[in-house]
Design an enzyme around this catalytic site. Sequence first.
Site, short mmCIF file in Angstrom:
data_model
loop_
_atom_site.label_atom_id
_atom_site.label_comp_id
_atom_site.label_asym_id
_atom_site.label_seq_id
_atom_site.Cartn_x
_atom_site.Cartn_y
_atom_site.Cartn_z
N HIS A 155 0.84 -1.20 0.00
CA HIS A 155 0.00 0.00 0.00
C HIS A 155 0.88 1.25 0.00
O HIS A 155 1.93 1.27 0.65
CB HIS A 155 -0.90 -0.02 1.24
CG HIS A 155 -1.98 0.99 1.18
ND1 HIS A 155 -1.76 2.33 1.43
CD2 HIS A 155 -3.30 0.87 0.85
CE1 HIS A 155 -2.89 2.99 1.27
NE2 HIS A 155 -3.84 2.13 0.91
N ARG A 190 -3.01 1.19 -4.13
CA ARG A 190 -2.76 -0.25 -4.25
C ARG A 190 -3.31 -0.76 -5.57
O ARG A 190 -4.18 -0.12 -6.19
CB ARG A 190 -3.31 -1.05 -3.07
CG ARG A 190 -4.67 -0.66 -2.60
CD ARG A 190 -5.03 -1.45 -1.36
NE ARG A 190 -6.15 -0.87 -0.66
CZ ARG A 190 -7.02 -1.56 0.04
NH1 ARG A 190 -6.91 -2.86 0.12
NH2 ARG A 190 -8.02 -0.96 0.65
N LYS A 242 -6.98 -0.55 -7.35
CA LYS A 242 -7.82 0.41 -6.64
C LYS A 242 -7.80 1.73 -7.42
O LYS A 242 -7.22 1.82 -8.50
CB LYS A 242 -7.33 0.59 -5.19
CG LYS A 242 -7.45 -0.64 -4.34
CD LYS A 242 -8.85 -1.07 -3.91
CE LYS A 242 -9.78 -0.06 -3.36
NZ LYS A 242 -10.05 -0.14 -1.94
N ASP A 283 -6.32 8.57 -5.89
CA ASP A 283 -6.78 9.37 -4.73
C ASP A 283 -5.71 10.45 -4.52
O ASP A 283 -4.50 10.15 -4.49
CB ASP A 283 -6.89 8.43 -3.52
CG ASP A 283 -7.23 9.14 -2.20
OD1 ASP A 283 -6.97 10.35 -2.07
OD2 ASP A 283 -7.75 8.46 -1.29
N CYS A 292 -4.50 11.93 -2.04
CA CYS A 292 -3.52 11.84 -0.94
C CYS A 292 -2.28 11.07 -1.35
O CYS A 292 -1.20 11.29 -0.81
CB CYS A 292 -4.14 11.26 0.32
SG CYS A 292 -4.46 9.50 0.27
N TYR A 293 -2.43 10.17 -2.34
CA TYR A 293 -1.24 9.40 -2.77
C TYR A 293 -0.28 10.24 -3.61
O TYR A 293 0.81 9.78 -3.95
CB TYR A 293 -1.66 8.12 -3.52
CG TYR A 293 -2.53 7.22 -2.66
CD1 TYR A 293 -2.09 6.80 -1.41
CD2 TYR A 293 -3.81 6.84 -3.07
CE1 TYR A 293 -2.89 6.03 -0.60
CE2 TYR A 293 -4.62 6.07 -2.26
CZ TYR A 293 -4.16 5.67 -1.03
OH TYR A 293 -4.95 4.90 -0.21
N ASP A 327 -9.92 13.62 -2.23
CA ASP A 327 -9.52 12.34 -2.85
C ASP A 327 -9.74 12.47 -4.37
O ASP A 327 -8.80 12.41 -5.18
CB ASP A 327 -10.40 11.27 -2.17
CG ASP A 327 -10.50 9.94 -2.86
OD1 ASP A 327 -10.08 9.83 -4.00
OD2 ASP A 327 -11.04 8.99 -2.24
N ASP A 358 -11.35 17.44 2.84
CA ASP A 358 -11.06 17.34 4.28
C ASP A 358 -9.62 17.78 4.50
O ASP A 358 -8.85 17.94 3.54
CB ASP A 358 -11.32 15.91 4.80
CG ASP A 358 -10.51 14.88 4.07
OD1 ASP A 358 -9.27 14.96 4.11
OD2 ASP A 358 -11.09 13.98 3.41
N HIS A 375 -6.75 15.30 3.22
CA HIS A 375 -6.48 15.35 1.78
C HIS A 375 -5.92 16.70 1.36
O HIS A 375 -5.14 16.78 0.42
CB HIS A 375 -7.75 15.01 0.98
CG HIS A 375 -8.06 13.54 0.98
ND1 HIS A 375 -8.88 12.96 1.91
CD2 HIS A 375 -7.61 12.54 0.17
CE1 HIS A 375 -8.95 11.65 1.68
NE2 HIS A 375 -8.19 11.36 0.64
C1 FPP Z 1 -6.57 2.16 2.88
O1 FPP Z 1 -7.61 2.96 2.78
C2 FPP Z 1 -5.58 2.88 3.74
C3 FPP Z 1 -4.72 2.27 4.53
C4 FPP Z 1 -4.74 0.78 4.62
C5 FPP Z 1 -3.69 3.03 5.35
C6 FPP Z 1 -2.97 4.05 4.56
C7 FPP Z 1 -1.76 4.57 5.24
C8 FPP Z 1 -1.36 5.83 5.06
C9 FPP Z 1 -2.11 6.77 4.20
C10 FPP Z 1 -0.09 6.31 5.69
C11 FPP Z 1 -0.32 7.19 6.86
C12 FPP Z 1 0.97 7.66 7.37
C13 FPP Z 1 1.24 8.04 8.62
C14 FPP Z 1 2.57 8.64 8.93
C15 FPP Z 1 0.28 7.86 9.73
P1 FPP Z 1 -8.74 2.75 1.66
O2 FPP Z 1 -9.06 1.30 1.50
O3 FPP Z 1 -9.85 3.66 2.01
O4 FPP Z 1 -8.01 3.34 0.40
P2 FPP Z 1 -7.47 2.66 -0.97
O5 FPP Z 1 -8.64 2.10 -1.67
O6 FPP Z 1 -6.88 3.82 -1.70
O7 FPP Z 1 -6.45 1.64 -0.59
#
Ligand code: FPP
Length: 478
Positions: A241, A296, A299, A302, A304-305, A372, A379, A382
């Site tokens: 991830h 990932r 998926k 977004d 934030c990535y 996102d 928010d 993001h």
């Molecule tokens: C999946 O969310 C998100 C996670 C499993 C955790 C993500 C970790 C971070 C963003 C790092 C944070 C860093 C610190 C320092 C605390 P989702 O299933 O909603 O999103 P997705 O579909 O994009 O994977």
Amino acid sequence: MAQPRRSPHDYYETETTDHQAETEIILLKHIPLSPGSPSPLQRDAHLQFLVRNLIQGLPSRYISQDASQPWLLFWTLQSFSLMGVAIDPNNKQKAIDTIMAWQHPKGGFGGGPGQAAHLLPTYAAVSTLAIVGRPGPGGGWDQIDREKMYEFFMSVKQPDGAFLVAHHAEVDVRGTYCLLVTAHLLDMLTPELLEGVPNFIKSCQTYEGGFSSASQPYFSPEPEGPPTLLDSPRPPLGEAHGGYTFCSLASWVMLQPYLSLQEPSVQQPSLNFKTLLRWLVQMQGSEIELGGFKGRTNKLVDGCYSWWVGGCFALLSSLGIIGSHDHDHDHEPTVHQEDEAWDDIDDSLWDRAALQRYILCAGQHPAGGLRDKPPKPADSYHTLYCLAGLSTAQHNVFLSSTRRDAILGCWKILPESTQDQLRRACFTHSLAWTEEEGTSHILGSKSNRMNATHPVFNLTMTHTEGIMAHFYKQTIPP
Ligand code: FPP
């Protein structure tokens, strides 16, 4: 009839492919495919959005976020730093006093007053103090109980190099990153704290190349007495991830000084950078998603990535895995319109212009704040990580050996112990990041420019230098 544009697919319809197709249709409406200027950055609207969330409080549906108060403050104030917004002394003092109420009597910070210490809010609280704090009474920095915090860190350390995020809680590589950043900023590094950590990070790398949150512990928990270490290598727990990958890679970068001080005869763990690089590149959205990153495989993109994945490229370049882009020696930042060629930078691995376009056109919510993707609401989380992603796409911040030597030359006392050597090496390594003058690439108007951010800590260089110079009692060359 012309088919609507879509990413390549195999016609095997699933919920995932449906979501992907719906997202592409929405993004195509927001991100212009034809040349033209991208939407300008709505600074004032974003600022007002952040202040509204902070001052007026969040709607009651956010009650579950009560333990994230340090995060809300960090996301807000670091967004200000990136946008170059100054905070007045009164508000700084309010922030310091608020943060100090979160310090736990036994060390570390909790997510709110009276809450248990946890590595994640500890990082958010200390990073925010790097922005607003100062030395001296009431300034926050000297109110941090570093001895107790160190005891807290050692109390969550596991025999295999992992850390629990809090007492009686789980292991998570986010905790490792948060602990390492805090220990770097506050001069709390010891060989004892770092022992085994590189092995833990390595064990989180998955077959895909990215990192998962943790790995199978390789000690057998005994009902009584210390746990026994087992020999076998442990498999990662869960899937690769972007969030965990940033935390793992940034931790790996922070561990470089420690690794370089180890006996050359002892073999050190290594990462698979070939698969990591391939995975990171593949997280970049297709031509249709236009530059956003996903977190990932299979998926959706977004905003934030933009930081969690986009930020990994500067980290890889510090390790020599990829080259930083060619430096032209203009002394003016280059401002690009959509239809201009970016022929002076190497976009072959990740497309800096496309990421900026995604953030500006799809990331900005019309009512302020970033998100996102459309049609989601904005928010504070993001908002920060979109802005940090914009910054990393605009600036080439790299680890400079010239700068490192200059900082090393100013180190005041000769190191006597291994711990002193480690502290000196980590200090110089943390502060040797620099931006080559005139190499920023800003899509659209000059006013879209973000301040550069430290690729490991996500603080400005000024804030990083200020707090580190204080705790290490060193001066930093101009
Ligand atoms: C999946 O969310 C998100 C996670 C499993 C955790 C993500 C970790 C971070 C963003 C790092 C944070 C860093 C610190 C320092 C605390 P989702 O299933 O909603 O999103 P997705 O579909 O994009 O994977």
